[in-house]
Design an enzyme around this catalytic site. Sequence first.
Site, PDB file in Angstrom:
ATOM      1  CB  CYS A 138     -39.620  43.430  15.962  1.00 18.83           C
ATOM      2  SG  CYS A 138     -39.437  42.665  14.354  1.00 18.83           S
ATOM      3  CG  HIS A 176     -42.131  46.744  15.519  1.00 22.14           C
ATOM      4  ND1 HIS A 176     -41.010  47.182  14.837  1.00 22.14           N
ATOM      5  CD2 HIS A 176     -42.477  45.549  14.956  1.00 22.14           C
ATOM      6  CE1 HIS A 176     -40.694  46.291  13.910  1.00 22.14           C
ATOM      7  NE2 HIS A 176     -41.565  45.302  13.957  1.00 22.14           N
ATOM      8  CG  ASN A 236     -40.607  45.559  10.260  1.00 19.01           C
ATOM      9  OD1 ASN A 236     -39.700  45.662  11.075  1.00 19.01           O
ATOM     10  ND2 ASN A 236     -41.583  44.685  10.402  1.00 19.01           N
TER      11      ASN A 236
HETATM   12  O1  UT7 Z   1     -41.861  42.963  12.393  1.00 18.24           O
HETATM   13  C1  UT7 Z   1     -42.443  41.790  12.826  1.00 18.24           C
HETATM   14  C2  UT7 Z   1     -42.378  40.757  11.809  1.00 18.24           C
HETATM   15  N1  UT7 Z   1     -43.139  40.791  10.633  1.00 18.24           N
HETATM   16  C3  UT7 Z   1     -44.375  41.335  10.430  1.00 18.24           C
HETATM   17  O2  UT7 Z   1     -44.947  42.051  11.185  1.00 18.24           O
HETATM   18  C4  UT7 Z   1     -45.030  40.956   9.132  1.00 18.24           C
HETATM   19  C5  UT7 Z   1     -46.488  40.591   9.298  1.00 18.24           C
HETATM   20  N2  UT7 Z   1     -47.070  40.214   8.014  1.00 18.24           N
HETATM   21  C6  UT7 Z   1     -47.275  41.068   6.998  1.00 18.24           C
HETATM   22  O3  UT7 Z   1     -46.930  42.240   7.102  1.00 18.24           O
HETATM   23  C7  UT7 Z   1     -47.992  40.581   5.766  1.00 18.24           C
HETATM   24  O4  UT7 Z   1     -48.423  39.250   5.970  1.00 18.24           O
HETATM   25  C8  UT7 Z   1     -47.140  40.647   4.462  1.00 18.24           C
HETATM   26  C9  UT7 Z   1     -46.906  42.104   4.058  1.00 18.24           C
HETATM   27  C10 UT7 Z   1     -45.818  39.957   4.621  1.00 18.24           C
HETATM   28  C11 UT7 Z   1     -47.922  39.981   3.318  1.00 18.24           C
HETATM   29  O5  UT7 Z   1     -49.187  40.616   3.168  1.00 18.24           O
HETATM   30  P1  UT7 Z   1     -50.526  39.754   3.121  1.00 18.24           P
HETATM   31  O6  UT7 Z   1     -51.656  40.681   2.950  1.00 18.24           O
HETATM   32  O7  UT7 Z   1     -50.545  38.857   4.324  1.00 18.24           O
HETATM   33  O8  UT7 Z   1     -50.332  38.940   1.784  1.00 18.24           O
HETATM   34  P2  UT7 Z   1     -50.447  37.381   1.551  1.00 18.24           P
HETATM   35  O9  UT7 Z   1     -49.210  36.688   1.984  1.00 18.24           O
HETATM   36  O10 UT7 Z   1     -51.771  36.907   2.086  1.00 18.24           O
HETATM   37  O11 UT7 Z   1     -50.520  37.323  -0.011  1.00 18.24           O
HETATM   38  C12 UT7 Z   1     -51.656  37.822  -0.750  1.00 18.24           C
HETATM   39  C13 UT7 Z   1     -51.370  37.668  -2.238  1.00 18.24           C
HETATM   40  C14 UT7 Z   1     -50.894  36.268  -2.615  1.00 18.24           C
HETATM   41  O12 UT7 Z   1     -51.371  35.996  -3.914  1.00 18.24           O
HETATM   42  P3  UT7 Z   1     -52.706  35.088  -4.152  1.00 18.24           P
HETATM   43  O13 UT7 Z   1     -52.393  33.778  -3.497  1.00 18.24           O
HETATM   44  O14 UT7 Z   1     -53.804  35.830  -3.427  1.00 18.24           O
HETATM   45  O15 UT7 Z   1     -52.845  35.066  -5.616  1.00 18.24           O
HETATM   46  C15 UT7 Z   1     -49.394  36.399  -2.648  1.00 18.24           C
HETATM   47  O16 UT7 Z   1     -48.785  35.453  -3.509  1.00 18.24           O
HETATM   48  O17 UT7 Z   1     -50.307  38.550  -2.620  1.00 18.24           O
HETATM   49  C16 UT7 Z   1     -49.229  37.803  -3.202  1.00 18.24           C
HETATM   50  N3  UT7 Z   1     -47.981  38.425  -2.779  1.00 18.24           N
HETATM   51  C17 UT7 Z   1     -47.421  39.448  -3.437  1.00 18.24           C
HETATM   52  N4  UT7 Z   1     -47.770  40.100  -4.554  1.00 18.24           N
HETATM   53  C18 UT7 Z   1     -46.983  41.119  -4.945  1.00 18.24           C
HETATM   54  C19 UT7 Z   1     -47.237  38.125  -1.679  1.00 18.24           C
HETATM   55  N5  UT7 Z   1     -46.182  38.961  -1.609  1.00 18.24           N
HETATM   56  C20 UT7 Z   1     -46.275  39.784  -2.695  1.00 18.24           C
HETATM   57  C21 UT7 Z   1     -45.480  40.844  -3.150  1.00 18.24           C
HETATM   58  N6  UT7 Z   1     -45.869  41.481  -4.284  1.00 18.24           N
HETATM   59  N7  UT7 Z   1     -44.379  41.248  -2.504  1.00 18.24           N
END
Ligand code: UT7
Length: 334
Positions: free
Chosen positions: A120, A261, A291
Amino acid sequence: MTQSVQPFGVRIRGTGSCVPERRLTNEDLSKLVDTNDEWIVQRTGIHERRVCDLSTEGTFTMARDALKNALDAAEMKGSDLDLIIVGTVTAEMTCPSVAARVGAALGAVPAAAFDLSAACCGFVYSINLAQALIQSGQFRSIGVVGAECMSSIVDYSDRTVSILFGDAAGAAILTRDPDPRIGCMYSTMGSDGSGWSSLYIPRRLQEVPVSDIDNPIALGHLRMNGKEVFRFAVTKFRDVIEDAMHKTGLTPESVGQVICHQSNIRIIESAREKLGLPHEKVYINIDRFGNSSAGSVGLCLDQLWRAGKIEKERPFVMVAFGGGLTWASGVWRV
Ligand code: UT7
């Protein structure tokens, strides 16, 4: 870290960008994976992203068209360039580089050309490097592109990555300028490879880290530990912007735009709030384009440039972080 000595000024002569026509909405994604519009908007700020028609489009075509737009804006031709740098991790081929093909397509032969891999950070690393090469006196006119066809490496059965990424390219033409006050006032580039397994594209099973061994692996596709990247990004983003503003004496009042970014709206908002930056100085387009990795900062720059939001009196900041892990910033006066 570099503090510029400025034997020459470096002018951004023109900018350009390219996004595919095809839109992938949250609604579309909810038909592919277990997700929904409300979750995606709340957790990322994304409503839709653009994706290539892979039969005719990709990193090369977007990089070519973005650079052509930038050349047109600069009223220059490909043959005026003496170097092309394309920041990307989604080159169609590892050899030849996207940059060499773009150079041939735009009549830039025999300009030097290479791709730069910093995920990125691809655009910010590339523009930092390009300005240093112009300041060194070795090059006069450089085409810089950040281009990423994320849809070619996203596993659309993985809801963590499929909701986040889109395709885009952004470009800028840099030229030597006799006025040494014009150009990059300050830049940083850094990396911490110990965090590589948070974001990687494995080609062989041997490369898969122990932490992922029990997970389904799609070779050639992006693997991401979203939580780890998020934790890293939230503090790094704020620190890098703070450092750039502090070292150049900029304040929330005196800075122009802070071009981040487009990683996740929550990461950008957290930095904006902590640094006391007003909404109108932190451009957001993640809602429409997702992104786009190395494509994102160049795309934002072009949209701001064309909207007349990059002002002569106010330096602007570009900042990125990403796989590697890497981070980079640059403060520019135009
Ligand atoms: O560009 C540089 C590289 N990447 C980044 O900058 C990404 C940085 N990270 C993020 O943007 C975030 O971590 C994500 C958007 C990828 C994920 O968001 P989060 O708030 O960290 O979610 P999480 O992984 O903590 O998941 C929370 C909950 C989980 O369920 P439980 O365990 O709380 O029941 C996940 O299973 O949300 C669930 N979940 C989803 N639900 C619906 C994870 N992905 C999804 C989804 N749709 N797509």
